[in-house]
Each structure stands twice: as structure tokens, then as C-alpha cells.
Write an enzyme that holds these catalytic residues in place. Structure first.
Site, PDB file in Angstrom:
ATOM      1  N   CYS A 140      35.951  38.499  49.449  1.00 28.71           N
ATOM      2  CA  CYS A 140      36.411  38.882  49.873  1.00 28.71           C
ATOM      3  C   CYS A 140      37.448  40.609  49.667  1.00 28.71           C
ATOM      4  O   CYS A 140      38.142  41.196  50.811  1.00 28.71           O
ATOM      5  CB  CYS A 140      37.852  38.152  49.100  1.00 28.71           C
ATOM      6  N   GLU A 183      41.374  34.665  37.110  1.00 36.06           N
ATOM      7  CA  GLU A 183      42.388  35.767  37.494  1.00 36.06           C
ATOM      8  C   GLU A 183      43.833  35.869  38.484  1.00 36.06           C
ATOM      9  O   GLU A 183      44.517  36.204  39.218  1.00 36.06           O
ATOM     10  CB  GLU A 183      41.574  35.801  39.049  1.00 36.06           C
TER      11      GLU A 183
END
Length: 495
Positions: free
Chosen positions: A253, A154
Site C-alpha cells: 500500500c 497498526e
């Protein structure tokens, strides 16, 4: 608040420079932001000191993560992804010149650095944040304000590596960029920070949530072919890289991060500089803001249909006449903006400083400021080093980046081309996607029906003229699932 203070006080007994303390820092930065907020609320310097310690300690030798691994009997080389830059601990923060590693972690670190620099006046820390800002926004950011181009880790990769169909661009990373841009703006009121903040908000952040607020994107690619995506299991192993929004994630998240950001937009739209007796307007959105200038209440009431229309009307409400400066952002994308107070035009060339139009006067209750921002359709091109976008353009109108969807344009979107002189018009359609301005024009594509069964054929035959429809990028994937494309091929029409 008492509970949170007890937690922070306990953490400060475990981590720190003392001989009996752990000389460490978090793997996933974010506590730095919380500690600075706690300092601002309580006035207790120990919380600021701990935030500064975590930032200063990061990247020092010997590496804390190696020491931590050995202490628990693990191989230091086996820790997550095996690279220091994943958690931005490859160098002390003041020596870092490029954004590396996990994009969300990097944004929280850089935001924490800006916070600590703001509170301590640390010029070396401020210089590092500016250097990193230049790297991110001029070499590693997508046109949507998305960041973090690789799904593996990521993370950031290298300069100008901005693939579209493989783009990860996590929603939380765009939110982190908004956090960082806002902090840089408070440190240094420059419109370029607000421009990036707006770009990320309207595109990279908003695309992360469906129009009904019930489904979410973790990753936000700039090109999607659902059939290819689902078949490329070697490239798309993560369940969060999908062609449609999901109800929830195992690592949840993004949904609450979007919620808290949208709920706090007012704090990003306005700010006050008491030292300069100035009220700033960074973002244009309907509503009102109650500010305090020189101990007196000032209300700014905004009326606008921005970003669909470019006129912004701000009424100044006061108890009595008051002198202060009203600084209105003139977006970097804007061409031909005009400004007037109570109908009397102002010369923008003489009052715009660093992206803001400064109106310094003694304001009376009911004074009205009118800012007009033309909203033509613009063709955007990428730096030549972004190989993915060579010969392609993106469409932008105001702060909004647009895309093509299969539901409007049919399949094989990469085959659609726009001539450089093709007329493009925008019109608001209230019944589409909750009400959006749509860009329409004419383009060209190869005639698939005349292709036959050949895999290859001589070029130059079988072109057909087609209608092209583009919708705001943030609103894609709210209708029939299908292909999506931001960067459109540009080519000459036949004949």
C-alpha cells in the site's frame, strides 16, 4: 468513468437501508472518499448518499460484522483482532471522541466524514471530526506527524502513549493524516490544519521513501538500534518493521500511496475560496499555480529554497488589474516573520487571522509578495505525560524534524547529551543526502573506552565532549545502516 459508475451503482444495490440490502459498511474505509469524488465529478447525488450511508451506519447495533460472520457460519468473536474499535465501529461516528484502532482506516474514515460534512452541511458530523482532530493532534501524534504507535493492529493505543523504538507510524497513516488535514482546511481555513499537514508531509511521509525513490519504509520509528531490533524477534515479528527500507512489500500500500500523494502536491499547496474572493497559499514550494478567481485566470509563481531557506517570493501574474485577497500561511512554528508587497513592508499583527496573512488589494500584473520566515534551530520538548521523552528534546528547523545517525555520531546514541545552553548551528551541505541543512553542535557522552568489563559502576566519571551532527529525519537510512535517534537526552555539561 462509465466503468467506475457501473461498479458504484452495483455496490449501491447490495448495500443500503432497503429490506433486501445488506445494512453494512466496509471493514477498511476508503470507498467513502471515492464515492464523494465520483459525486463531485458526475453530480449524481446517489454516490454522495451511499458515502453518507456507510458513515452513518458504522457502529450501529447490531454490529454488521457480527451479522456477517454468523451468515457465513463463523464465530463473531473470532473476526479480525476480535475488537470493534479496530475498524472504528465500536460507536456510531458522531459519538466517537478518541481515535481508535487501525490508524490508516481511521484516517480514511475521518477524511470521509469531513468530505460528507462539506457536501451536506452536517454540523454534527463536522463537530465529531473536530473532536477527533483534537484527540489525534494533541495526544496521539508523534513530533514527525506519524500516527499509530503499536505494530500489533497498526493502531492507536491510548493518550500520550508514543514509544519511539516501538513506534509503528505507518507511511500510509501519515499520508492519511495529510488527506484529513487537507479536508479540514477546506472546511475551516485555519492554519493549524495546514501546520499538521506540512509536518506530516516533510517528516512522516517523506521518511517512507528513499532518496533514490527505489526503497520504502512501511513503518517509521523514531529510534532504531538495528542489532536490538533484529534480535527482539518477539517484538518485531512483522517483516515491514525493519531498520532499512525495503524494495517492496507483500501488502504494497505504501509505495503507490506515496507516489500519488507526491504527484498531487499542487492540490495541497493552493486553494481558492470564490465566496470570499480569496486565493490561499498553504505550502511553500517552487513552481507556479494557475487558479481561477471570479472567472478570471490568476497565476501565482513561487520562487523559494524552502525549507532550507525561509524567503518566499510570489509573483502575481494577471491579464489585467484584479481585486482579490491573497492569504499566505504563517506557520505556527514561525517566529519573527516579515511580509512585504513590492518592497513595502506590511504589519503582520494587523492582517494575520487564524494563521494566515490576508493581503486584500487590487493586484496588478507583476506584483511581488515577499514572505521571510526565520529558520533558527529549535529545541522541542514533549508533554510530561509522554514518559518516553522525559528529559529529552527533539531538534526542529522550520518544518523539518532532525535526528542523529550512528554514521555521524558513533554508536550508543542514547548516551549522547546536549546541554540546555549548547550552541547549535545549521548549514547547508549540497553534497550530503541530496543537499540538506545539517545541525551541528557540541555534546557529552560517557567514555566507553574507560568502562572496562563491568556491567555497572559508580556514576559521574569518564565523560567526554563530542561533536553532534543532526540530519533531517526524512533522510535517515540512506547511508551506512546503524542507529538513529530523534529524542536526544538533555543534560548539563560537566564542570
Amino acid at each position: 468513468l462509465d466503468v467506475m459508475c457501473r461498479y458504484a451503482d452495483y455496490i449501491a444495490t447490495v448495500f443500503g437501508p432497503g429490506p433486501e440490502q445488506k445494512h453494512g459498511y466496509p471493514g477498511h474505509e476508503q470507498i467513502e472518499l471515492a464515492l464523494v469524488k465520483l459525486y463531485r465529478v458526475t453530480g449524481e447525488a446517489r454516490y454522495l448518499d451511499l458515502a453518507r450511508y456507510f458513515i452513518d451506519e458504522r457502529g450501529r447495533q447490531p454490529h454488521y460484522f457480527d451479522l456477517e460472520a454468523r451468515a457465513r457460519g463463523d464465530d463473531p468473536n473470532a473476526w479480525r483482532l476480535g475488537r470493534y474499535d479496530y475498524s472504528q465501529c465500536h460507536l456510531p461516528v458522531r459519538e466517537q471522541a478518541t481515535a481508535e484502532g487501525h490508524a490508516v482506516r481511521a484516517m480514511y474514515l475521518f477524511s470521509g466524514m469531513a468530505d460528507v460534512a462539506a457536501e451536506t452541511g452536517d454540523e454534527t458530523l463536522l463537530a465529531a471530526t473536530k473532536r477527533l482532530w483534537e484527540n489525534v493532534t494533541t495526544r496521539r501524534m508523534y513530533v514527525t506527524g506519524g500516527i499509530g504507535s503499536a505494530a500489533t493492529g497498526e493502531r492507536f493505543t491510548y493518550d500520550y502513549d508514543l514509544p519511539n523504538d516501538l513506534a509503528y507510524t505507518e507511511t500510509c497513516a501519515a499520508i492519511g493524516l495529510v488527506f484529513w488535514a487537507h479536508r479540514m482546511l477546506q472546511l475551516d481555513p485555519d492554519g493549524r490544519y495546514a501546520d499538521v499537514m506540512e509536518r506530516a508531509l516533510y517528516n512522516g511521509v517523506l521518511s517512507g521513501i528513499a532518496l533514490d525513490g527505489r526503497r520504502f519504509f512501511y513503518a517509521n520509528p523514531l529510534e532504531v538500534d538495528p542489532t536490538a531490533m533484529m534480535r527482539r524477534t518477539d517484538l518485531y515479528r512483522s517483516a515491514v518493521v525493519t531498520p532499512t527500507r525495503q524494495e517492496w512489500f507483500g501488502c504494497a500500500c505504501c509505495p503507490p500511496n506515496v507516489a500519488r500523494l507526491l504527484a498531487s502536491l499542487g492540490g495541497y499547496a493552493y486553494s481558492v475560496d470564490e465566496a470570499r474572493a480569496a486565493a490561499y497559499v498553504h505550502l511553500y514550494l517552487g513552481g507556479s499555480a494557475s487558479l481561477s478567481l471570479g472567472g478570471r485566470a490568476v497565476t501565482l509563481a513561487q520562487e523559494t529554497r524552502y525549507p532550507w531557506e525561509g524567503e518566499v517570493r510570489i509573483t502575481v501574474r494577471l491579464g489585467a488589474e484584479q481585486a482579490f485577497a491573497l492569504a499566505l500561511r504563517v506557520p505556527g512554528w514561525s517566529r519573527g516573520a516579515t511580509l512585504a508587497v513590492n518592497g513595502a513592508p506590511l504589519d503582520l499583527q494587523t492582517i494575520v487571522r487564524r494563521g494566515y496573512a490576508w493581503i486584500e488589494r487590487s493586484w496588478r500584473p507583476g506584483d511581488v509578495v515577499t514572505l521571510s520566515l526565520p529558520l533558527p534551530v529549535e529545541r522541542i520538548e514533549a508533554h510530561p505525560a509522554v514518559h518516553e521523552n522525559a528529559g529529552r528534546i527533539a531538534l526542529q528547523r522550520g518544518p523539518l524534524v532532525y535526528c542523529l545517525e550512528e554514521v555521524d555520531n558513533g554508536p550508543h546514541l542514547r548516551d549522547v547529551a546536549l546541554a540546555p545552553d549548547a550552541a547549535l548551528t545549521a548549514g547547508f551541505e549540497p553534497d550530503l543526502l541530496g543537499g540538506v541543512a545539517v545541525i551541528r553542535g557540541r555534546g557529552w557522552r560517557r567514555d566507553a573506552t574507560a568502562w572496562g568489563h563491568a556491567l555497572y559502576r559508580p556514576a559521574g566519571a569518564g565523560l567526554q565532549e563530542v561533536a553532534v551532527t543532526a540530519v533531517p529525519y526524512y533522510a535517515w537510512a540512506n547511508r551506512t545502516p546503524g542507529e538513529m535517534l530523534v529524542w536526544i537526552r538533555e543534560g548539563w555539561a560537566p564542570g
